[in-house]
Design a protein around this motif. Structure first.
Motif, PDB file in Angstrom:
ATOM      1  N   PHE A 231       0.827  -1.207   0.000  1.00  0.00           N
ATOM      2  CA  PHE A 231       0.000   0.000   0.000  1.00  0.00           C
ATOM      3  C   PHE A 231       0.864   1.262   0.000  1.00  0.00           C
ATOM      4  CE2 PHE A 231      -2.532  -3.354   1.922  1.00  0.00           C
ATOM      5  CZ  PHE A 231      -3.764  -3.208   1.305  1.00  0.00           C
ATOM      6  N   PRO A 232       0.308   2.389  -0.477  1.00  0.00           N
ATOM      7  CA  PRO A 232       1.056   3.654  -0.495  1.00  0.00           C
ATOM      8  C   PRO A 232       1.070   4.318   0.882  1.00  0.00           C
ATOM      9  CG  PRO A 232      -1.116   4.001  -1.412  1.00  0.00           C
ATOM     10  CD  PRO A 232      -1.007   2.518  -1.133  1.00  0.00           C
ATOM     11  N   VAL A 233       1.719   3.654   1.832  1.00  0.00           N
ATOM     12  CA  VAL A 233       1.800   4.161   3.203  1.00  0.00           C
ATOM     13  C   VAL A 233       3.265   4.238   3.631  1.00  0.00           C
ATOM     14  CG1 VAL A 233      -0.482   3.332   3.902  1.00  0.00           C
ATOM     15  CG2 VAL A 233       1.495   1.815   4.103  1.00  0.00           C
ATOM     16  N   SER A 234       3.494   4.852   4.792  1.00  0.00           N
ATOM     17  CA  SER A 234       4.843   5.033   5.321  1.00  0.00           C
ATOM     18  C   SER A 234       4.940   4.453   6.720  1.00  0.00           C
ATOM     19  CB  SER A 234       5.199   6.526   5.372  1.00  0.00           C
ATOM     20  OG  SER A 234       5.067   7.127   4.107  1.00  0.00           O
ATOM     21  N   GLU A 235       6.172   4.232   7.166  1.00  0.00           N
ATOM     22  CA  GLU A 235       6.378   3.793   8.545  1.00  0.00           C
ATOM     23  C   GLU A 235       5.903   4.880   9.504  1.00  0.00           C
ATOM     24  OE1 GLU A 235      10.336   2.632   9.442  1.00  0.00           O
ATOM     25  OE2 GLU A 235      10.536   1.318   7.707  1.00  0.00           O
ATOM     26  N   PHE A 236       5.359   4.444  10.630  1.00  0.00           N
ATOM     27  CA  PHE A 236       4.925   5.399  11.650  1.00  0.00           C
ATOM     28  C   PHE A 236       5.081   4.759  13.015  1.00  0.00           C
ATOM     29  CE2 PHE A 236       1.854   7.678  14.321  1.00  0.00           C
ATOM     30  CZ  PHE A 236       2.166   8.996  14.007  1.00  0.00           C
ATOM     31  N   SER A 237       5.324   5.603  14.004  1.00  0.00           N
ATOM     32  CA  SER A 237       5.430   5.122  15.379  1.00  0.00           C
ATOM     33  C   SER A 237       4.552   5.999  16.259  1.00  0.00           C
ATOM     34  CB  SER A 237       6.886   5.178  15.845  1.00  0.00           C
ATOM     35  OG  SER A 237       7.013   4.662  17.154  1.00  0.00           O
ATOM     36  N   ILE A 238       3.613   5.389  16.957  1.00  0.00           N
ATOM     37  CA  ILE A 238       2.757   6.142  17.872  1.00  0.00           C
ATOM     38  C   ILE A 238       3.543   6.389  19.156  1.00  0.00           C
ATOM     39  CG2 ILE A 238       0.586   6.141  19.155  1.00  0.00           C
ATOM     40  CD1 ILE A 238      -0.475   4.089  17.137  1.00  0.00           C
ATOM     41  N   PRO A 239       3.862   7.631  19.470  1.00  0.00           N
ATOM     42  CA  PRO A 239       4.666   7.913  20.667  1.00  0.00           C
ATOM     43  C   PRO A 239       3.977   7.415  21.932  1.00  0.00           C
ATOM     44  CG  PRO A 239       4.533   9.850  19.249  1.00  0.00           C
ATOM     45  CD  PRO A 239       3.531   8.862  18.722  1.00  0.00           C
ATOM     46  N   ALA A 240       4.766   6.898  22.858  1.00  0.00           N
ATOM     47  CA  ALA A 240       4.208   6.381  24.114  1.00  0.00           C
ATOM     48  C   ALA A 240       3.446   7.458  24.875  1.00  0.00           C
ATOM     49  CB  ALA A 240       5.335   5.822  24.983  1.00  0.00           C
ATOM     50  N   SER A 241       3.835   8.703  24.668  1.00  0.00           N
ATOM     51  CA  SER A 241       3.182   9.805  25.372  1.00  0.00           C
ATOM     52  C   SER A 241       1.775  10.097  24.864  1.00  0.00           C
ATOM     53  CB  SER A 241       4.037  11.075  25.243  1.00  0.00           C
ATOM     54  OG  SER A 241       4.206  11.427  23.869  1.00  0.00           O
ATOM     55  N   THR A 242       1.388   9.452  23.761  1.00  0.00           N
ATOM     56  CA  THR A 242       0.082   9.730  23.157  1.00  0.00           C
ATOM     57  C   THR A 242      -1.064   9.267  24.040  1.00  0.00           C
ATOM     58  OG1 THR A 242       1.072   9.431  20.964  1.00  0.00           O
ATOM     59  CG2 THR A 242      -1.325   9.415  21.088  1.00  0.00           C
ATOM     60  N   TYR A 243      -0.904   8.087  24.646  1.00  0.00           N
ATOM     61  CA  TYR A 243      -1.953   7.506  25.479  1.00  0.00           C
ATOM     62  C   TYR A 243      -1.380   7.012  26.807  1.00  0.00           C
ATOM     63  CZ  TYR A 243      -4.471   7.287  20.985  1.00  0.00           C
ATOM     64  OH  TYR A 243      -5.056   7.589  19.774  1.00  0.00           O
ATOM     65  N   GLU A 244      -2.199   7.057  27.837  1.00  0.00           N
ATOM     66  CA  GLU A 244      -1.791   6.538  29.152  1.00  0.00           C
ATOM     67  C   GLU A 244      -1.498   5.046  29.071  1.00  0.00           C
ATOM     68  OE1 GLU A 244      -1.289   8.176  31.952  1.00  0.00           O
ATOM     69  OE2 GLU A 244      -1.815  10.120  31.069  1.00  0.00           O
ATOM     70  N   THR A 245      -2.207   4.356  28.181  1.00  0.00           N
ATOM     71  CA  THR A 245      -2.082   2.901  28.055  1.00  0.00           C
ATOM     72  C   THR A 245      -0.702   2.475  27.570  1.00  0.00           C
ATOM     73  OG1 THR A 245      -4.451   2.696  27.604  1.00  0.00           O
ATOM     74  CG2 THR A 245      -3.034   0.884  26.860  1.00  0.00           C
ATOM     75  N   LEU A 246      -0.096   3.278  26.702  1.00  0.00           N
ATOM     76  CA  LEU A 246       1.175   2.891  26.087  1.00  0.00           C
ATOM     77  C   LEU A 246       2.348   3.069  27.052  1.00  0.00           C
ATOM     78  CD1 LEU A 246       0.895   4.330  22.449  1.00  0.00           C
ATOM     79  CD2 LEU A 246       0.794   1.932  23.155  1.00  0.00           C
ATOM     80  N   GLU A 247       3.171   2.036  27.118  1.00  0.00           N
ATOM     81  CA  GLU A 247       4.390   2.117  27.926  1.00  0.00           C
ATOM     82  C   GLU A 247       5.609   2.391  27.057  1.00  0.00           C
ATOM     83  OE1 GLU A 247       4.649  -1.455  30.209  1.00  0.00           O
ATOM     84  OE2 GLU A 247       2.854  -1.010  31.406  1.00  0.00           O
TER      85      GLU A 247
END
Length: 328
Positions: A231-247
């Motif tokens: 697909f015409p997409v790119s790598e991405f990383s959701i920063p841990a600071s985005t949600y309380e759930t993410l460590e």
């Protein structure tokens, strides 16, 4: 008296040069349009705010009449720009790839070859959320027949996320609706997963994690690579600071949004439009905060549309390389 002659001559020469420059400037604008329109999307959305604000910036800086127009969004904007109904528009790389191949649902079999890229806007991440109580912690955990909410019908998320999950071997029942409504359905057990394509943090997810435990599901390296290939997409990383759930940061993909122009617009006009946009990022950020990503360094995320010759001239003058295959 002898000392006056050079002064008078110099002044006359300077005046002549100013007049010549003014005349040249007027000649440069002789083939410019008298006004322009930017195709955006529905009122209240990011596209409408971004596109209308950008149009106003261009109009003010170049002293030309212009504004944003409500449209059906990325797919329709490609058709409007291709047909010359609007000078500029906003789109995403997925619909752009389809349009170039003649696979646009608005013009099946007609390759849209009068659409050129101008500049990168921002990226739309694709992310997946499930309740922690579901036991779904990875894409491979999504059970056969899972009820998945893909957002509003015909949205970027609804168009591309189902195909991405099918590519990864997920079998599901497709559900549509607004993000807030789908979040409520997930919490009530009416959905198993929500697959979002939207700016982060997503309000529905932020609200969910306050009320219950959720899992933000990331792509494995292999899954990400497979989707990047297909697909015409790119790598991405959701920063841990985005949600309380993410460590820690969560691996994902994103689809870039680009501003587009009719390839037949005058080169000098598009050069000046590109110059104003790329050299005034502070003013662009005042239009919409997502414009912090509207910078030349993100040109690399367009591998689909040729860049307008006017845009290419500004980029190359300022040290940015454009692949030969992406020059009109």
């Amino acid at each position: 008296m002898r000392n006056l002659t050079p002064k008078v001559f110099t002044g006359t020469l300077a005046s002549a040069l100013v007049l010549a420059a003014a005349s040249a400037s007027a000649q440069d604008r002789s083939d410019w349009p008298s006004n322009f329109t930017v195709g955006t999307a529905s009122q209240g959305g990011t596209y409408f705010v971004y596109g209308s604000g950008w149009a106003n910036l261009i109009a003010d800086e170049l002293d030309i009449s212009g504004g944003g127009e409500v449209t059906g969004g990325p797919t329709q904007n490609l058709a409007l720009v291709h047909g010359g109904d609007v000078a500029f528009g906003l789109t995403t790389m997925g619909p752009a790839a389809d349009a170039v191949k003649g696979e646009s649902p608005l013009a099946p079999g007609v390759p849209m070859d009068n659409v050129c890229a101008l500049f990168p806007m921002y990226e739309t991440p694709f992310s997946i959320t499930a309740l922690a109580s579901s036991g779904i912690e990875s894409i491979s955990d999504i059970p056969d027949g899972a009820r998945i909410g893909f957002g509003p019908a015909a949205s970027t998320s609804d168009t591309y996320f189902p195909a991405m999950l099918e590519e990864l071997g997920v079998n599901f029942e497709r559900r549509n609706g607004g993000w807030g409504d789908l979040g409520g359905q997930l919490q009530d057990g009416l959905l198993d997963v929500i697959a979002f394509a939207a700016g982060i943090p997503i309000p529905a997810v932020s609200q969910l994690e306050v009320q219950t435990d959720v899992n933000i599901i990331e792509f494995t390296e292999e899954e990400q690579a497979q989707i990047l290939e297909a697909f015409p997409v790119s790598e991405f990383s959701i920063p841990a600071s985005t949600y309380e759930t993410l460590e820690e940061d969560a691996r994902a993909v994103s689809m870039w949004n680009f501003a587009i122009a009719g390839c037949d617009l005058p080169e000098d006009f598009v050069y000046e439009v590109t110059k104003v946009t790329m050299e005034n990022n502070d003013k662009m950020r005042n239009v919409h905060r997502s414009a912090e990503h509207s910078i030349p360094e993100n040109l690399k995320h367009n591998k689909v549309l040729p860049f307008h010759p006017g845009a290419v001239r500004w980029y190359e003058e300022n040290g940015y390389e454009i692949d030969e295959s992406l020059k009109k």
